[in-house]
Design a protein around this motif. Structure first.
Motif, PDB file in Angstrom:
ATOM      1  N   TYR A 316     -10.403  -2.490  12.308  1.00  0.00           N
ATOM      2  CA  TYR A 316      -9.316  -3.439  12.060  1.00  0.00           C
ATOM      3  C   TYR A 316      -9.825  -4.756  11.479  1.00  0.00           C
ATOM      4  O   TYR A 316      -9.196  -5.355  10.603  1.00  0.00           O
ATOM      5  CB  TYR A 316      -8.505  -3.685  13.332  1.00  0.00           C
ATOM      6  N   VAL A 326      -2.496  -7.179   2.389  1.00  0.00           N
ATOM      7  CA  VAL A 326      -1.993  -6.801   3.712  1.00  0.00           C
ATOM      8  C   VAL A 326      -0.867  -7.763   4.078  1.00  0.00           C
ATOM      9  O   VAL A 326      -1.047  -8.976   4.007  1.00  0.00           O
ATOM     10  CB  VAL A 326      -3.133  -6.891   4.761  1.00  0.00           C
ATOM     11  N   GLU A 330       1.606  -7.136   9.213  1.00  0.00           N
ATOM     12  CA  GLU A 330       0.489  -6.226   9.479  1.00  0.00           C
ATOM     13  C   GLU A 330      -0.722  -7.006   9.966  1.00  0.00           C
ATOM     14  O   GLU A 330      -1.424  -6.585  10.889  1.00  0.00           O
ATOM     15  CB  GLU A 330       0.133  -5.425   8.215  1.00  0.00           C
ATOM     16  N   GLU A 333      -0.252  -7.897  13.473  1.00  0.00           N
ATOM     17  CA  GLU A 333      -0.367  -6.704  14.307  1.00  0.00           C
ATOM     18  C   GLU A 333      -1.819  -6.313  14.500  1.00  0.00           C
ATOM     19  O   GLU A 333      -2.260  -6.034  15.608  1.00  0.00           O
ATOM     20  CB  GLU A 333       0.408  -5.572  13.633  1.00  0.00           C
ATOM     21  N   PHE A 334      -2.557  -6.370  13.405  1.00  0.00           N
ATOM     22  CA  PHE A 334      -3.968  -5.995  13.499  1.00  0.00           C
ATOM     23  C   PHE A 334      -4.727  -6.936  14.418  1.00  0.00           C
ATOM     24  O   PHE A 334      -5.579  -6.526  15.205  1.00  0.00           O
ATOM     25  CB  PHE A 334      -4.631  -5.984  12.107  1.00  0.00           C
TER      26      PHE A 334
END
Lengths: 524, 131
Positions: A316, A326, A330, A333-334
């Protein structure tokens, strides 16, 4: 020595002896007297001047008589000695019957001293040999008892490995026992290496067995080997972790179905060294091997579990840094995932550290004054989601009269979470959990009771063993490494308390944590 | 423009599965996933794929069991396979590569970029382009 007394043997001999001596002496006197009488006769028959002419006769008479008297006197003492010694018939054990003599003079004194010395020695020797015999007997008896009791097989063989002696356990260890009678007698004369070769587990890759047996047969003062054998008839395959991975070491492929023996051969101690033979010690180490393998399995699992979050962290982080375009969602979230995985890793590290400490016996308990009710309530709150998710109801009964205890808050918290978590894990949906805490005679008792699958009698004591997990489908379905209860018991004991369990299979279990709560706890 | 190469990723950790799928799709591959060996086997039976990326230890059917299965099937004998494993030095990767004809063995934690590089070597993104 002749057991027949001399006296009975030949009475004539004895009396002849005595008589001879006496006769000799009396003979002298008699002879002298006769000569005296003859001389007196001659003297009376002739005139006074006859004395001068007959002086040789006179001399002879006097000498004879004199000789006889001296003889008598000289032989009196030896005669007495002879008489006393004859009493004993030459048997030193009857020297106590020999009497000292009355009188004075060097011979009498020596004789008396000799008797005294002999008596003294006799007493000492008897006492000594009695003591020695008794001591040796009792020592032998004790060793024989030890041989029957010791939990290992002890064998003595001659230099050609033929069994000379074996204690009772050997037959059982070598799987040769079928009745009470077939023990040592059956083993004597048999070749120990032949027996071992027969019971050794011969697998396609049986290099190990052959090599090891070869070492036993070879030279060397002391040789110790490990031998994997066919299982004993009543061996249970239990809770042994089997690997589905074919890349694991073949030696441990099916350890649950084997018996492991440690066999030591040493030269029999003695003047001739190995010409006398060998002493063998046979021990069943199946438990140790299984525990080792379970620990290895645990370590492998642990390593895998550690590398998984690490793989995620790396992947990640890389995705965030390398990938272009990205989206912001996202990215967030990562980042959250990275944080979660870091937490996961952290918990694992703590867990492994605890296991390491459990293994080494070096768990450290902090000493603080604690309120058991609070720790319990926190643990309940922590596990409530798990209980609810399992479709279970929870009842609590925490007494207001609980005293303060001295101990480690974090570890006790972990123990309670483990106990409540287990109750939730092993109770099917619709069941219930009851938690009761009360003070009973200077001890705080916390009971966690469930209506779950329960624990069978033979597993009841074993559930506290490290890595032990009961072998049944309900248990295997649940995640777990068999360490929770071992940890819990260790913690309880380090607090000078304990954990006990009662259970009925199919009905449920009650785990009770006992913690001492004296009137005046020492706060840190 | 040919069709994108199809990769099957067999991995039991959902979090890792997600990031691999993310990375490989961004690299242009068409990615399918399976949560364990059994599901991967079923997928391979149902659909064709150009490369298999599989984890080692999975529930229900491990990576090794899966390999044993697919190498026994005629059509799958030459399927490129990349094995990902959390086992480190205790694994004999040379032996495994020889035995199962693996393209590579990757040790976790590894860089997903590295996976993409290896894939591009054995399995072009664009199936009609020359390798």
């Amino acid at each position: 020595m002749n057991s027949e007394p001399l006296r009975e043997r030949s009475p004539m001999l004895v009396s002849t002896d005595l008589a001879r001596g006496l006769t000799l002496r009396l003979g002298f006197i008699f002879l002298g007297l006769i000569l005296l009488i003859l001389f007196a006769n001659r003297l009376s028959m002739s005139n006074v001047s006859g004395v001068n002419a007959n002086w040789p006769w006179l001399v002879v008479m006097v000498a004879t008589a004199f000789g006889g008297i001296i003889n008598l006197r000289l032989c009196r003492i030896p005669g007495q000695i002879q008489a006393e010694l004859l009493q004993t018939d030459g048997d030193p054990r009857r020297w106590n019957e020999v009497r000292p003599m009355v009188g004075s003079g060097p011979i009498v004194d020596s004789w008396n001293a000799l008797i005294e010395q002999a008596n003294r020695q006799r007493t000492t020797t008897t006492t000594e040999s009695n003591t020695a015999t008794t001591a040796l007997d009792s020592q032998n008896a004790l060793m024989a008892r030890a041989m029957r009791s010791v939990s290992a097989g002890v064998v003595v063989t001659d230099p050609h490995f033929q069994i000379v002696s074996a204690n009772g356990q050997v037959a059982a260890l070598l799987g040769m026992e079928d009745s009470e009678n077939s023990r040592r007698s059956d083993l004597r004369g048999k070749n120990i290496l032949t027996i071992l070769a027969e019971i050794a587990k011969i697998t396609p890759d049986s290099r190990n067995a052959k090599q090891n047996l070869g070492r036993l047969a070879g030279g060397g003062n002391a040789v110790t080997i490990r031998l994997q054998c066919r299982p004993k008839p009543d061996a249970t395959n239990a809770d042994f972790p089997t690997s589905q991975d074919t890349t694991d070491t073949p030696f441990l492929e099916e350890p649950a179905e084997s018996q492991f023996l440690r066999i030591s051969r040493t030269r029999l101690a003695g003047r001739d060294g190995d010409k006398d033979g060998f002493a063998w010690l046979i021990q069943d180490i199946t438990q140790q091997i299984m525990a080792s393998a379970a620990r290895d399995q645990f370590l492998q699992t642990a390593t895998h579990e550690l590398r998984t979050p690490l793989a995620n962290l790396r992947a990640y982080a890389e995705a965030l840094s390398i990938e272009s375009g990205v989206s912001v969602e996202e990215q967030k979230e990562f980042c959250n995932i990275i944080t979660d995985e870091t937490n996961r890793l952290s918990r694992l590290v703590d867990h492994l550290l605890t296991v390491g400490q459990l293994e080494a016996g070096s768990l450290i308990i902090q000493q603080h004054a604690l309120e058991p009710a609070r720790i319990l309530e926190e643990a309940i709150e922590y596990t409530r989601p798990q209980i609810v998710a399992g479709g279970l109801t929870l009842q609590t009964d925490i007494s207001p009269k609980l005293r303060k205890i001295t101990g480690d808050k974090d570890k006790l918290h972990a123990v309670l979470i483990n106990l409540i978590g287990n109750a939730a894990k092993y109770t099917p949906s619709g069941g219930s959990i009851r938690i009761v805490a009360k003070l009973r005679q200077d001890t705080v008792e916390i009971k966690v009771e469930d209506t779950g699958i329960g624990i069978a009698a033979e597993d009841l004591e074993r559930v506290f063993e490290k890595f032990y997990r009961v072998e049944n489908e309900h248990v295997s379905k649940q995640a777990g490494n068999g360490l929770g209860l071992a940890f819990a018991r260790e913690v309880a004991r380090l607090h000078h308390g304990d954990i006990t369990v009662e259970s009925q299979p199919g009905e449920g279990s009650v785990f009770t944590l006992h913690l001492p709560a004296p009137d005046e706890p020492r706060a840190s | 423009m040919g069709r994108p190469a199809r990769i099957l990723v067999a991995e039991d950790d959902a979090v890792f599965r997600r990031v691999i799928e993310f990375t490989l799709s961004r690299a242009g591959y068409q990615v399918s996933t399976a949560a364990n060996g059994r599901l991967a086997k079923e997928h391979l039976a149902a659909e064709s794929c150009d490369c298999l990326v599989t984890d080692h230890q999975m529930p229900e059917m491990s990576g090794i069991d899966l390999l044993n299965h697919i190498r026994a099937i005629e059509e799958l004998r030459t399927l490129p396979v990349i094995l990902c494993t959390a086992k480190g030095l205790e694994l004999d990767s040379h032996f495994l590569m020889q035995r199962y004809g693996l393209t590579a063995v990757l040790h976790k934690p590894f860089s997903p970029r590295k996976l993409v590089d290896i894939l591009s070597g054995c399995c072009a993104v664009d199936t009609e382009a020359a390798i």
